[in-house]
Structures are given as C-alpha cells and as structure tokens.
Motif scaffolding. Structure first.
Motif, PDB file in Angstrom:
ATOM      1  N   LEU A   1      30.731  46.258  30.124  1.00  0.00           N
ATOM      2  CA  LEU A   1      31.326  47.468  29.408  1.00  0.00           C
ATOM      3  C   LEU A   1      30.304  47.802  28.285  1.00  0.00           C
ATOM      4  O   LEU A   1      29.785  48.936  28.012  1.00  0.00           O
TER       5      LEU A   1
ATOM      6  N   TYR B   1      39.522  44.076  38.316  1.00  0.00           N
ATOM      7  CA  TYR B   1      40.241  43.360  37.334  1.00  0.00           C
ATOM      8  C   TYR B   1      41.668  43.820  37.847  1.00  0.00           C
ATOM      9  O   TYR B   1      42.383  42.752  37.793  1.00  0.00           O
ATOM     10  N   ASP B   2      42.004  44.746  38.139  1.00  0.00           N
ATOM     11  CA  ASP B   2      43.397  45.071  38.415  1.00  0.00           C
ATOM     12  C   ASP B   2      43.714  44.633  39.794  1.00  0.00           C
ATOM     13  O   ASP B   2      44.781  44.102  40.071  1.00  0.00           O
TER      14      ASP B   2
ATOM     15  N   TYR C   1      43.589  40.470  32.727  1.00  0.00           N
ATOM     16  CA  TYR C   1      43.026  41.260  31.710  1.00  0.00           C
ATOM     17  C   TYR C   1      41.506  41.226  31.513  1.00  0.00           C
ATOM     18  O   TYR C   1      40.807  40.268  32.036  1.00  0.00           O
ATOM     19  N   LEU C   2      41.149  42.224  30.842  1.00  0.00           N
ATOM     20  CA  LEU C   2      39.528  42.297  30.737  1.00  0.00           C
ATOM     21  C   LEU C   2      38.916  41.271  29.934  1.00  0.00           C
ATOM     22  O   LEU C   2      39.663  40.856  28.878  1.00  0.00           O
TER      23      LEU C   2
ATOM     24  N   ILE D   1      37.495  48.136  36.224  1.00  0.00           N
ATOM     25  CA  ILE D   1      38.790  48.090  36.121  1.00  0.00           C
ATOM     26  C   ILE D   1      39.435  47.815  37.272  1.00  0.00           C
ATOM     27  O   ILE D   1      40.365  47.210  37.428  1.00  0.00           O
ATOM     28  N   ASN D   2      38.795  48.473  38.488  1.00  0.00           N
ATOM     29  CA  ASN D   2      39.364  48.286  39.693  1.00  0.00           C
ATOM     30  C   ASN D   2      39.381  46.783  40.353  1.00  0.00           C
ATOM     31  O   ASN D   2      40.649  46.194  40.872  1.00  0.00           O
TER      32      ASN D   2
ATOM     33  N   ALA E   1      33.693  41.246  31.416  1.00  0.00           N
ATOM     34  CA  ALA E   1      34.203  42.884  31.483  1.00  0.00           C
ATOM     35  C   ALA E   1      33.750  43.383  30.129  1.00  0.00           C
ATOM     36  O   ALA E   1      32.754  44.461  30.301  1.00  0.00           O
TER      37      ALA E   1
ATOM     38  N   ILE F   1      32.959  52.113  35.146  1.00  0.00           N
ATOM     39  CA  ILE F   1      34.195  51.729  34.416  1.00  0.00           C
ATOM     40  C   ILE F   1      35.526  51.381  35.485  1.00  0.00           C
ATOM     41  O   ILE F   1      36.022  50.549  35.506  1.00  0.00           O
ATOM     42  N   THR F   2      35.558  52.673  36.310  1.00  0.00           N
ATOM     43  CA  THR F   2      36.709  52.586  37.098  1.00  0.00           C
ATOM     44  C   THR F   2      36.341  51.423  38.506  1.00  0.00           C
ATOM     45  O   THR F   2      37.215  50.613  38.797  1.00  0.00           O
TER      46      THR F   2
ATOM     47  N   ARG G   1      33.716  55.977  42.479  1.00  0.00           N
ATOM     48  CA  ARG G   1      33.955  55.285  41.528  1.00  0.00           C
ATOM     49  C   ARG G   1      32.391  55.425  40.635  1.00  0.00           C
ATOM     50  O   ARG G   1      31.425  55.763  40.808  1.00  0.00           O
TER      51      ARG G   1
END
Ligand SMILES: CCC1=C(C)/C(=C/C2=NC(=C\c3[nH]c(/C=C4\NC(=O)[C@H](C)[C@H]4CC)c(C)c3CCC(=O)O)/C(CCC(=O)O)=C2C)NC1=O
Length: 169
Positions: free
Chosen positions: A27, A12-13, A18-19, A9-10, A23, A5-6, A2
């Motif tokens: 970023l 949040y997913d 949503y970001l 995103i992970n 987030a 960023i991944t 990782r």
C-alpha cells in the motif's frame, strides 16, 4: 474492475486475514507512486491524439505493407480502425496506470480480442509493435514532464503485448 487497493483487500479478505506488513509495504508503494501515476495519466491525456498519430505513422513506416493493397490497414476504413484500436490501448493503459493494476485491460480490452483479430486477419505482431512504440513515446513524455523513474509506465503496455502475443500462438 479492480485497482491495486481493492485487489489487495480482496486477497486478504478471501483468507480472512488482517492487513500485515506485506500489505502495508504494498500500500505504501502504491501511495508513494500516486503522484507519478497521475502525472503519467495527465501526460497521456494531453497528448493522446499526437501519440496515436505519431505511433501510427512510425508503425506504417516500419511495416509499410500494412497500408498497401492487401494489407490489413489498407482502405480508409481499416486505417481508421487501426488507429482507433491504438487509441483504445492508450486510453485503457492510462486507466491501468492510475489503478496500478492491469485488471481493467483484461476485463474491457483483451477479452475476446484474439478471436476478433484472428477472424478479421488483424496481424498481432505489428499490433504489438504499435503498442510498444506508444509505450516508448509515453515514457519519453513522462520523463520530460519531470518524472525521474518511468519504469512503472511499462506495466500496462507490456501486459497488452504479453496477452496479445500469448493468445496468438
Ligand atoms: C475497447 C476494447 C476494444 C478493442 C481493443 C477493439 C478492437 C477491434 N478492432 C477491430 C478491427 C480492426 N482492427 C484493426 C487494427 C489493425 N490492423 C492492422 O493492420 C494494424 C496492425 C492494426 C492497428 C495497429 C483493423 C484494420 C480493423 C478492421 C478490420 C476489418 O474490419 O477488416 C474490431 C472489429 C470491429 C470493428 O472494426 O470495430 C474490434 C472489436 N474493439 C473494442 O471495443
């Protein structure tokens, strides 16, 4: 493996979000630190052999029994293995700096290392010291290269130190 960023995103997913503001702040700070991270990786790349050699020399000056008869880095083979390990730590630290995440260290460097070191009698304390010497050298060189705030350089080296120390107790 990782990166910042991944990883974000992970997270949040997993919860289907949503970001959000947090987030975007994370970023933004990742992108803002990008140039400095690349500079640090370039400095390491250009000086890796020197850093490993000089950090090794400093470590053996501080802990000379390592290279005396009976020491873990005694004999040419083990001396080379020690410097090779230092080189691994430095190279993977440079990856972690670019990724802004220490996951690459967990996955590719630290997993199973305690067992290996314990079974071969590789002493953790001096290994940690070697990692910290390299950190200080890298920070000095990154500062020389014109990066004002080098505090981000600490993370991968301190992560290696922490994980090695944790697993040694
Ligand atoms: C990329 C991930 C990765 C790591 C981290 C790694 C570490 C690693 N270090 C090893 C050995 C070793 N590591 C050391 C290191 C030291 N001895 C000291 O006294 C010092 C404190 C220290 C150097 C700072 C030594 C001397 C050996 C050889 C020990 C032996 O064979 O008796 C070994 C056993 C196999 C071998 O000798 O190659 C591994 C797997 N290998 C990997 O693939």
């Amino acid at each position: 493996m990782r990166d910042a960023i991944t990883n974000l995103i992970n997270n949040y997913d997993i919860t289907g979000r949503y970001l959000d503001r947090n987030a975007f702040d994370a970023l933004k700070s990742y992108y803002e630190s990008g140039t400095a991270r690349l500079q640090a990786a370039a400095v390491i790349n250009a000086n890796s052999a020197n850093i490993v050699r000089e950090a090794g020399a400093q470590l053996f000056a501080e802990v000379p029994e390592l290279i005396r008869a009976g020491g873990n880095a005694y004999t040419t083979r083990r001396f080379s293995a020690c410097l090779r390990d230092m080189d691994y730590y430095l190279r993977y630290a440079s990856y972690a700096l670019v990724a802004a995440d220490t996951n690459v260290l967990d996955e590719r460097v630290l997993q199973g290392l305690r067992e290996t070191y314990n079974s071969l009698g590789v002493p953790i304390g001096p290994t940690v010291r070697g990692v910290q010497i390299m950190k200080d050298m890298v920070k000095a060189k990154v500062a020389e290269a014109g990066v004002d705030n080098t505090s981000f350089v600490d993370a991968p080296f301190d992560h290696i130190t922490r994980e090695l120390s944790d697993i040694s107790v």
